[in-house]
Design a protein around this motif. Structure first.
Motif, short mmCIF file in Angstrom:
data_model
loop_
_atom_site.label_atom_id
_atom_site.label_comp_id
_atom_site.label_asym_id
_atom_site.label_seq_id
_atom_site.Cartn_x
_atom_site.Cartn_y
_atom_site.Cartn_z
N UNK A 286 61.45 -1.18 15.84
CA UNK A 286 60.01 -1.28 15.05
C UNK A 286 59.80 -2.74 14.75
N UNK A 287 60.56 -3.41 15.03
CA UNK A 287 60.17 -5.06 14.64
C UNK A 287 59.41 -5.71 15.48
N UNK A 288 58.76 -6.73 15.27
CA UNK A 288 57.81 -7.37 16.12
C UNK A 288 58.40 -8.86 16.74
N UNK A 289 58.57 -8.71 18.00
CA UNK A 289 58.34 -7.89 19.11
C UNK A 289 59.75 -6.77 18.77
N UNK A 290 59.63 -5.66 19.55
CA UNK A 290 60.78 -4.87 19.55
C UNK A 290 61.81 -5.46 20.13
N UNK A 291 63.25 -5.25 19.60
CA UNK A 291 64.40 -6.11 20.00
C UNK A 291 65.01 -5.41 21.19
N UNK A 292 65.41 -6.30 21.96
CA UNK A 292 66.38 -6.07 23.14
C UNK A 292 67.71 -6.22 22.43
N UNK A 293 68.62 -5.10 22.70
CA UNK A 293 69.89 -5.30 21.94
C UNK A 293 70.95 -4.39 22.66
N UNK A 294 72.03 -4.40 22.06
CA UNK A 294 73.11 -3.42 22.56
C UNK A 294 73.35 -2.18 21.58
N UNK A 295 73.35 -1.14 21.92
CA UNK A 295 73.49 0.02 21.24
C UNK A 295 74.77 0.40 20.96
N UNK A 296 75.44 0.69 19.79
CA UNK A 296 76.64 0.97 19.46
C UNK A 296 76.88 2.43 18.77
N UNK A 297 75.84 2.90 18.27
CA UNK A 297 75.77 4.19 17.56
C UNK A 297 76.57 4.35 16.44
N UNK A 298 76.55 3.45 15.43
CA UNK A 298 77.08 3.51 14.11
C UNK A 298 77.51 4.65 13.45
N UNK B 286 59.35 -7.47 8.31
CA UNK B 286 59.62 -7.66 9.63
C UNK B 286 59.00 -6.84 10.69
N UNK B 287 58.42 -5.90 10.19
CA UNK B 287 57.92 -5.03 11.39
C UNK B 287 56.70 -5.61 11.98
N UNK B 288 56.40 -4.89 12.90
CA UNK B 288 55.14 -5.40 13.53
C UNK B 288 53.85 -4.38 13.58
N UNK B 289 52.80 -4.76 12.87
CA UNK B 289 52.60 -5.97 12.09
C UNK B 289 53.32 -5.98 10.89
N UNK B 290 53.45 -6.85 9.95
CA UNK B 290 54.24 -6.87 8.66
C UNK B 290 53.64 -6.03 7.80
N UNK B 291 54.31 -5.12 7.14
CA UNK B 291 53.64 -3.73 6.36
C UNK B 291 53.09 -4.39 4.84
N UNK B 323 52.15 -5.10 -5.90
CA UNK B 323 51.57 -4.87 -4.48
C UNK B 323 51.95 -6.00 -3.52
N UNK B 324 52.25 -5.97 -2.34
CA UNK B 324 52.68 -6.90 -1.35
C UNK B 324 51.77 -6.90 -0.16
N UNK B 325 50.78 -7.73 -0.07
CA UNK B 325 49.75 -7.82 0.95
C UNK B 325 50.32 -8.30 2.07
N UNK B 326 50.27 -7.67 3.37
CA UNK B 326 50.83 -8.60 4.60
C UNK B 326 49.59 -8.05 5.77
N UNK B 327 50.39 -8.09 6.85
CA UNK B 327 49.35 -8.07 8.00
C UNK B 327 48.90 -6.82 8.25
N UNK B 328 49.33 -5.58 7.56
CA UNK B 328 49.14 -4.38 8.38
C UNK B 328 47.67 -3.82 7.88
N UNK B 329 47.23 -4.52 6.78
CA UNK B 329 45.74 -4.06 6.01
C UNK B 329 44.77 -5.24 6.43
N UNK B 330 43.70 -4.74 6.38
CA UNK B 330 42.50 -5.77 6.70
C UNK B 330 41.21 -5.18 6.35
N UNK B 331 40.41 -6.18 6.14
CA UNK B 331 38.75 -5.74 5.83
C UNK B 331 38.37 -4.72 6.95
N UNK B 332 37.73 -3.60 6.40
CA UNK B 332 37.15 -2.53 7.45
C UNK B 332 36.27 -3.42 8.19
#
Lengths: 333, 333
Positions: A286-298, B286-291, B323-332
């Motif tokens: 879900x991060x931006x961009x989504x991350x290429x990684x190695x899955x371990x299944x913790x 860190x998600x896309x877009x940041x929340x 309130x933490x304003x990041x990238x996921x919200x914008x003016x309509x």
DNA sequence: CTGAAAGCGCTTACAG
DNA sequence: CTGAAAGCGCTTACAG
């Protein structure tokens, strides 16, 4: 149900059922030497009274332990919280409770092991990484040995200098897989952002990567195994080696930190630089961009570790790995 | 240090120090009635032997409890793992260990409380949400009442139907803040994706939001409080109400699920739709877009809850929100 | 200030 | 098959 101001005791159950506490104890433990019908009746009475044995008394008297200690670096770190989640669920299957402890260095580790031992847990799971330098582990290993000699069960995650059953995440093979992926994408100027060199987890992942990368690694630096460390590593690597086309972090959390640093620097991922992680924590997709990684299944690792403390399989087991290719890596331009 | 095959006992320390176990016990507990110099000497001997009191014996004998139970929904969920992290750290400050339990419904909750009680913890913290319908909590509340009557300490996070000290996350005010933000951005066709209606946490956040949104809410649906639930909610909301310009999730984890669903549907955030969360878990930035979200500081909440089980402040405390304003919200548009 | 002894709630040999 | 009793390692009145 419970109107009493103190918990129901075994003697309360025994009185109500009209038997001795010895018989009551045996009935509830399912121990032999009680007629099935009497045992059944006692169990019914206990149920109706909402009886649960006092774990301290049971433990003191030499009965079976119901509590297992889990030592992690930081429960806050998704790598560990996913292990803990699997462990707690697996322990619950056998009616056991998990005591979670933080231990970030050998001194804290020793203190926690002693506390856990005094708390008389039946088993301990070391989820944190082992150390490359054996002498740093010797004090805690001595304590764990004593614990095991007195009948305690221990299981570890990863490579520790300890004679205990272990769940072995495929760090070397995983390192090789991610390196292979980047080499196939054409990258030949690679920065590796590693966690602390003292950890066997780091040494193993690195070994697998360097095996494949060979001279393609132009920069290798060690940082804290967290978001901050990853960001720091990325900034340093790019400052010293602007020619880098791929940044390989040794954990997803570090990779997420690297991603944040690159964003601030205005470096496009993966257009200008590829970034990879390790672990496949839940949020990696879900991060931006989504991350290429190695899955371990913790979660599976945590659950297996708990099972190793229960069974009589003193062996080591692996839990597989899987390359997850997502958006953060691309062919070198 | 520890070559013995069993832990050092109080009697071992007493013998070595040449005193009775009563004196040894008092010395180590810092209890009055021992000459300072003798006490000091005993402590030195105990230290040298690596002595740690057997927690079970201590507990059985009526000493102070060193263990506290923490009941969460799922340690895997960052909301809870951040609370747990703060709790574990705060407990460690006073030498206490934390037993973490999962409880997803009233039946599991009752079972865990009983197990914890039998395990004779000195305190319990309920980190999961309270329930809107009091009758569903009555069994576990009775058990907790009995625990408190027998001297156990309880602290809860959020609004529970229980007479116990509470840390109250500012759910209503936080809901209002995020709603205000979206209204100011011009949004008037809003979909709210809520967690289970049974939870007071959900009811409170919703109350704050609906207060401000009024008729701007065109869709309100309840789903599981996880990534999956958020994704499901977003898909349903857009299918039924394509005119929606903002999607308000009741937690960050749900918002992350919504973001994933929108990505799959090809809906650009925030260009075509704004998305907001709640909690400010570590990864929200860190998600896309940041929340854009409301920060509650779960680590502080967990730490405060632990402190409430220690002190004699039977009050309730809030812990702020931001309130933490990041990238996921914008003016309509 | 110090120690001998009872007791916390269980389990498990030991008798019957 | 069932029960009386010892004992797990501590703490805390109770004596001295």
């Amino acid at each position: 149900v419970a109107e009493l101001s103190r918990p129901t005791r075994l003697i309360d159950v025994a009185e109500r059922a009209g038997v001795s506490i010895a018989t009551a104890s045996r009935s509830l433990a399912g121990a032999p030497g009680v007629s099935p019908s009497l045992a059944e009746q006692v169990r019914r009475v206990a149920d109706a009274m909402g009886y649960v044995a006092n774990a301290h008394a049971r433990s003191l008297a030499g009965g079976h332990e119901t509590s297992v200690g889990l030592i992690v670096g930081e429960i806050d770190d998704p790598y560990f919280s996913e292990i803990a989640s699997g462990a707690i669920a697996a322990a619950a299957e056998t009616g056991r409770l998990v005591q979670v402890c933080h231990a970030g260095d050998p001194v804290e580790l020793l203190a926690q092991i002693r506390l856990l031992r005094a708390s008389n847990v039946g088993a301990m799971v070391l989820a944190g990484s082992g150390l490359v330098e054996p002498s740093l582990e010797s004090a805690s290993n001595a304590e764990l040995d004593a614990f095991m000699k007195s009948g305690g069960r221990v299981a570890v995650v990863g490579r520790h200098g300890l004679d205990a059953p272990a769940v072995l995440p495929e760090n070397v093979a995983g390192g090789r897989a991610i390196a292979q992926h980047l080499i196939e994408l054409g990258h030949r100027r690679i920065a590796v952002i590693a966690g602390p060199a003292a950890l066997t987890t780091v040494a193993d992942r690195l070994e697998g990567m360097l095996d494949v990368f060979g001279p393609a690694v132009v920069s290798l630096s060690h940082h804290s195994f967290n978001r901050q460390g990853g960001a720091e590593g990325a900034r340093l690597a790019l400052a010293d080696h602007p020619e880098v086309t791929a940044i390989v972090a040794l954990s997803d959390v570090m990779a997420i930190g690297a991603l944040a640093a690159l964003r601030e620097l205005g470096v496009q991922v993966p257009r200008e630089a590829s970034v990879s992680g390790f672990d496949d924590i839940a949020v990696a997709a879900d991060v931006a961009p989504s991350l290429t990684t190695v899955r371990l299944d913790m979660a599976a690792i945590g659950a297996e570790a708990i099972r190793l403390t229960g069974g009589d399989t003193p062996t080591s087991i692996g839990t597989g790995h899987e390359l997850k290719v997502r958006e953060s890596t691309a062919r070198r331009r």
